[in-house]
Design a protein around this motif. Structure first.
Motif, PDB file in Angstrom:
ATOM      1  N   UNK A 183     -21.300   0.761 -10.433  1.00  0.00           N
ATOM      2  CA  UNK A 183     -21.365  -0.125 -11.399  1.00  0.00           C
ATOM      3  C   UNK A 183     -20.876  -1.316 -11.340  1.00  0.00           C
ATOM      4  N   UNK A 184     -21.257  -2.390 -11.456  1.00  0.00           N
ATOM      5  CA  UNK A 184     -20.839  -3.921 -10.852  1.00  0.00           C
ATOM      6  C   UNK A 184     -19.435  -3.957 -11.816  1.00  0.00           C
ATOM      7  N   UNK A 185     -18.579  -4.514 -11.463  1.00  0.00           N
ATOM      8  CA  UNK A 185     -16.969  -4.886 -12.087  1.00  0.00           C
ATOM      9  C   UNK A 185     -16.428  -6.100 -11.260  1.00  0.00           C
ATOM     10  N   UNK A 186     -15.785  -6.871 -12.144  1.00  0.00           N
ATOM     11  CA  UNK A 186     -15.038  -7.797 -11.773  1.00  0.00           C
ATOM     12  C   UNK A 186     -13.693  -6.996 -11.115  1.00  0.00           C
ATOM     13  N   UNK A 187     -13.269  -7.339  -9.899  1.00  0.00           N
ATOM     14  CA  UNK A 187     -12.193  -6.932  -9.118  1.00  0.00           C
ATOM     15  C   UNK A 187     -11.677  -8.056  -8.087  1.00  0.00           C
ATOM     16  N   UNK A 188     -10.847  -7.698  -7.325  1.00  0.00           N
ATOM     17  CA  UNK A 188     -10.610  -8.671  -6.308  1.00  0.00           C
ATOM     18  C   UNK A 188      -9.332  -7.806  -5.086  1.00  0.00           C
ATOM     19  N   UNK A 189      -9.069  -8.722  -4.268  1.00  0.00           N
ATOM     20  CA  UNK A 189      -8.107  -8.244  -3.345  1.00  0.00           C
ATOM     21  C   UNK A 189      -6.643  -8.687  -3.366  1.00  0.00           C
ATOM     22  N   UNK A 190      -5.659  -8.218  -3.116  1.00  0.00           N
ATOM     23  CA  UNK A 190      -4.584  -8.523  -2.481  1.00  0.00           C
ATOM     24  C   UNK A 190      -4.076  -8.548  -1.369  1.00  0.00           C
ATOM     25  N   UNK A 191      -3.093  -9.020  -0.653  1.00  0.00           N
ATOM     26  CA  UNK A 191      -2.538  -9.060   0.581  1.00  0.00           C
ATOM     27  C   UNK A 191      -1.845  -7.463   0.576  1.00  0.00           C
ATOM     28  N   UNK A 192      -1.997  -6.930   1.788  1.00  0.00           N
ATOM     29  CA  UNK A 192      -1.298  -5.725   1.820  1.00  0.00           C
ATOM     30  C   UNK A 192       0.084  -5.496   1.461  1.00  0.00           C
ATOM     31  N   UNK A 193       0.744  -6.674   1.921  1.00  0.00           N
ATOM     32  CA  UNK A 193       2.372  -6.841   1.715  1.00  0.00           C
ATOM     33  C   UNK A 193       2.530  -6.651  -0.044  1.00  0.00           C
ATOM     34  N   UNK A 194       1.540  -7.046  -0.863  1.00  0.00           N
ATOM     35  CA  UNK A 194       1.592  -7.140  -2.062  1.00  0.00           C
ATOM     36  C   UNK A 194       1.305  -5.911  -3.008  1.00  0.00           C
ATOM     37  N   UNK A 195       0.784  -4.977  -2.107  1.00  0.00           N
ATOM     38  CA  UNK A 195       0.335  -3.768  -2.574  1.00  0.00           C
ATOM     39  C   UNK A 195       1.585  -2.702  -3.227  1.00  0.00           C
ATOM     40  N   UNK A 196       1.386  -2.057  -4.338  1.00  0.00           N
ATOM     41  CA  UNK A 196       2.238  -1.273  -4.950  1.00  0.00           C
ATOM     42  C   UNK A 196       2.481  -0.179  -3.811  1.00  0.00           C
ATOM     43  N   UNK A 197       1.480   0.202  -3.167  1.00  0.00           N
ATOM     44  CA  UNK A 197       1.810   1.296  -2.036  1.00  0.00           C
ATOM     45  C   UNK A 197       2.780   0.770  -1.184  1.00  0.00           C
ATOM     46  N   UNK A 198       2.925  -0.410  -0.698  1.00  0.00           N
ATOM     47  CA  UNK A 198       3.764  -0.911   0.102  1.00  0.00           C
ATOM     48  C   UNK A 198       5.329  -0.891  -0.442  1.00  0.00           C
ATOM     49  N   UNK A 199       5.122  -1.258  -1.888  1.00  0.00           N
ATOM     50  CA  UNK A 199       6.531  -1.248  -2.372  1.00  0.00           C
ATOM     51  C   UNK A 199       7.133   0.447  -2.541  1.00  0.00           C
ATOM     52  N   UNK A 200       6.118   1.376  -2.814  1.00  0.00           N
ATOM     53  CA  UNK A 200       6.545   2.615  -2.910  1.00  0.00           C
ATOM     54  C   UNK A 200       6.918   3.277  -1.630  1.00  0.00           C
ATOM     55  N   UNK A 201       6.201   2.622  -0.591  1.00  0.00           N
ATOM     56  CA  UNK A 201       6.453   3.145   0.854  1.00  0.00           C
ATOM     57  C   UNK A 201       8.201   2.575   1.300  1.00  0.00           C
ATOM     58  N   UNK A 202       8.293   1.640   0.701  1.00  0.00           N
ATOM     59  CA  UNK A 202       9.666   0.902   0.967  1.00  0.00           C
ATOM     60  C   UNK A 202      10.794   1.373   0.170  1.00  0.00           C
ATOM     61  N   UNK A 203      10.314   1.896  -0.916  1.00  0.00           N
ATOM     62  CA  UNK A 203      11.403   2.497  -1.754  1.00  0.00           C
ATOM     63  C   UNK A 203      11.713   3.986  -1.759  1.00  0.00           C
ATOM     64  N   UNK A 204      10.545   4.741  -1.289  1.00  0.00           N
ATOM     65  CA  UNK A 204      10.548   6.315  -1.327  1.00  0.00           C
ATOM     66  C   UNK A 204      11.623   6.769  -0.275  1.00  0.00           C
ATOM     67  N   UNK A 205      12.187   7.872  -0.923  1.00  0.00           N
ATOM     68  CA  UNK A 205      13.337   8.513   0.094  1.00  0.00           C
ATOM     69  C   UNK A 205      12.811   9.830   0.454  1.00  0.00           C
ATOM     70  N   UNK A 206      11.826   9.783   1.294  1.00  0.00           N
ATOM     71  CA  UNK A 206      11.472  10.973   1.966  1.00  0.00           C
ATOM     72  C   UNK A 206       9.986  11.194   1.497  1.00  0.00           C
ATOM     73  N   UNK A 207       9.340  12.161   2.055  1.00  0.00           N
ATOM     74  CA  UNK A 207       7.844  12.261   1.828  1.00  0.00           C
ATOM     75  C   UNK A 207       7.484  13.069   0.461  1.00  0.00           C
ATOM     76  N   UNK A 208       8.342  13.958  -0.188  1.00  0.00           N
ATOM     77  CA  UNK A 208       8.113  14.391  -1.327  1.00  0.00           C
ATOM     78  C   UNK A 208       8.209  13.225  -2.405  1.00  0.00           C
ATOM     79  N   UNK A 209       9.401  12.506  -2.377  1.00  0.00           N
ATOM     80  CA  UNK A 209       9.286  11.392  -3.396  1.00  0.00           C
ATOM     81  C   UNK A 209       8.391  10.325  -3.148  1.00  0.00           C
ATOM     82  N   UNK A 210       7.766  10.288  -1.828  1.00  0.00           N
ATOM     83  CA  UNK A 210       6.727   9.463  -1.692  1.00  0.00           C
ATOM     84  C   UNK A 210       5.550   9.772  -2.394  1.00  0.00           C
TER      85      UNK A 210
END
Length: 557
Positions: A189-216
């Protein structure tokens, strides 16, 4: 003619990474080696050192950046080498460079001159594949969202309220706003979206703040990816996405060990930008450094108004760590730019321009003091600096109750930072640090944004329309009110106008949009015309990067 950074790095005599690990007590069998000169630290070893006492933590930050350059990473590397030179067991913790700036305008982020981390080319390019893993995990979640909607949308996504965009670790303005799923029924289904640079990803932020695999995994599951028509949040865990995303990140979360030109240990791990994200390396690498060394020197991105504030208010708050001293990096050249001098005139002595530009440094010094941490100024020396310009800086800083140390690490390595290292040790051993965050958890979200704008940026206040205020109020009602705020703002000014240098006052910070990063654990406030997907300049750095006849990389800096 002086050698380029890449020429100096190429001539480095690197020791086997097992020897570097041995210097800080990591057995060879606990290293996952990526060739002879880089490795990851095993989870078993990280777990085995948890009960050790922490060493001292030193943060390196800077004045507001200018095209003249400040040398924050170079100073971080130089200080780490300098501390080792004076007999301290020290290591550095840096962020990984993004491919966006490497091929854009800023270049790499592995230090410079004789204060570098090596292998420089690897670090600035694919390194150990962490960024690729983060991008893959992020985009897997994107694919699962669109696939879920395609196969019946049992969770009831309102396609107008899918908040999860895709990412790419490259500057590409053409992808900022796109329409996806064109081409007929088979493509969704067509929808409007977009790209961010990887360093702006919430996954990057989570990766950097996670304290181990379980917390990740728990944090990944808590990502809000969209809303139903009734405005009920839909989480990544509702799509059962956190399991496979963690699998993609399981090796990446292990800290990367490399070395400086002087064969001292360095962790380089994680890399969110500080203008559009929280700007700090991983909690896992920093905590490991604190267990392995007497002094851990880390940096936060851009100026102290962005990187240092987020280091204190987000990383330290979340990780339960506190800094013992802060180094604020400045250059004569950058201060002259803040004083109104054009870039092509920076080679001429101009003490009055330095004095005018010192307003910027002064505000950063006063801001750091608000967090209760003692600071020293490192003046990163350039060849055309004059003694009169250096004296102006030192006299001004002394009036504020601090000290400015002239550093020559770019040209001399650790020999050029001995005095800075001794001053940092004196500050740390003085025991005057009484760390505190700028605001309490219980402060309202809008008030947190206002506090940063007024106390750190020198603004009179913020401008936020009803939509933004209502969104913040709704998140507070939904239980997210205790989260810290991550300000997305230009790095070039205390204001949201990148051309307004120095230490402007009387300005207003417009909050254009707010985003919930529930997994990372903060609210992003997008201020002014900040882009979460940068573009390339008219003449990108990529134009000068190539392989020479020997198959060596040229043009990377």
């Amino acid at each position: 003619m002086s050698k380029s950074d890449i020429e100096i790095a190429r001539e480095a005599t690197m020791k086997p990474i097992t020897e570097i690990g041995d210097k800080i007590g990591i057995p060879a069998d606990q290293l996952m080696q990526y060739g002879p000169s880089k490795a990851k630290i095993s989870y078993d070893f990280l777990q085995s050192i948890q009960d050790r006492p922490n060493g001292k933590l030193v943060l390196v930050t800077a004045i507001s950046p200018t095209p003249a350059g400040e040398g924050k990473t170079t100073t971080t590397v130089g200080l780490g080498d300098g501390l080792n030179r004076i007999g301290k067991k020290a290591m550095i913790c840096l962020r990984e460079p993004s491919l966006g700036p490497c091929f854009g305008v800023k270049g790499g982020a592995a230090g410079g001159g004789y204060a570098q981390v090596v292998p420089m080319e690897d670090i600035n390019l694919h390194f150990t594949g962490d960024f690729h893993a983060i991008g893959a995990a992020h985009n897997l979640l994107s694919a699962l969202i669109d696939n879920h909607i395609y196969w019946g949308n049992d969770l009831g996504f309102d396609e107008r309220r899918v908040t999860w965009r895709r990412v790419l670790d490259m500057n590409d303005r053409a992808l900022r706003d796109i329409v996806s799923s064109l081409g007929g029924v088979a493509n969704g289904f067509p929808r409007q979206t977009g790209f961010d640079i990887t360093v702006a990803s919430e996954v990057m932020a989570i990766f950097c703040l996670a304290d181990g695999l379980k917390d990740l995994q728990e944090r990944l599951g808590a990502i809000v990816v969209g809303y139903t028509r009734e405005k009920k949040a839909i989480y990544a865990r509702d799509l059962k996405a956190e399991g496979p995303m963690t699998v993609l990140l399981k090796d990446a979360l292990m800290p990367n060990l490399v070395q400086t030109l002087e064969n001292n240990p360095a962790f380089i791990h994680g890399g969110p930008f500080a203008n559009i994200a929280h700007g700090c390396n991983t909690v896992s690498a920093t905590k490991a450094g604190l267990k392995l060394a007497d002094y851990t020197v880390t940096e936060a991105g851009f100026g102290a108004d962005l990187g240092a504030e987020k280091f204190f208010d987000i990383k330290c708050r979340k990780a339960g760590i506190s800094p013992d001293a802060v180094v604020i990096v400045a250059t004569v050249r950058a201060l002259k730019m803040h004083g109104g001098v054009a870039k092509d005139q920076l080679g001429e002595e101009n003490v009055e321009a330095v004095k005018k530009g010192l307003e910027n440094l002064g505000r950063h010094i006063r801001n750091v003091a608000k967090f209760g941490v003692p600071a020293v100024v490192a003046v990163n020396k350039f060849i055309k600096d004059t003694d009169a310009e250096h004296r102006a800086i030192q006299e001004y800083v002394a009036e504020l109750g601090a000290e400015a140390v002239i550093c020559e690490h770019w040209a001399k390595g650790s020999e050029g930072t001995e005095q800075l290292a001794q001053k940092v040790v004196a500050l740390v051993e003085g025991g005057t640090a009484d760390f505190r965050t700028l605001y309490d958890d219980d402060t309202g979200l809008l008030a947190k944004i206002e506090t940063v704008a007024k106390e750190i940026y020198g603004a009179d206040g913020i401008a936020a329309d009803k939509k933004v205020r209502d969104q913040l109020a709704q998140w507070e009602a939904d239980g997210f009110g205790k989260l810290p705020v991550c300000m997305a703002k230009t790095q070039y000014s205390f204001s949201t106008d990148p051309t307004l240098r120095g230490a402007p006052t009387g300005h207003t910070v417009p909050v254009r949009e707010v985003r919930l990063s529930a997994g990372a654990g903060f609210i992003v406030a997008i201020c002014g015309e900040i882009m979460t997907m940068p573009g390339l300049p008219r003449v990108p750095s990529a134009n000068h990067i190539k392989l020479n006849e020997k198959g060596q990389i040229e043009g990377l800096f």
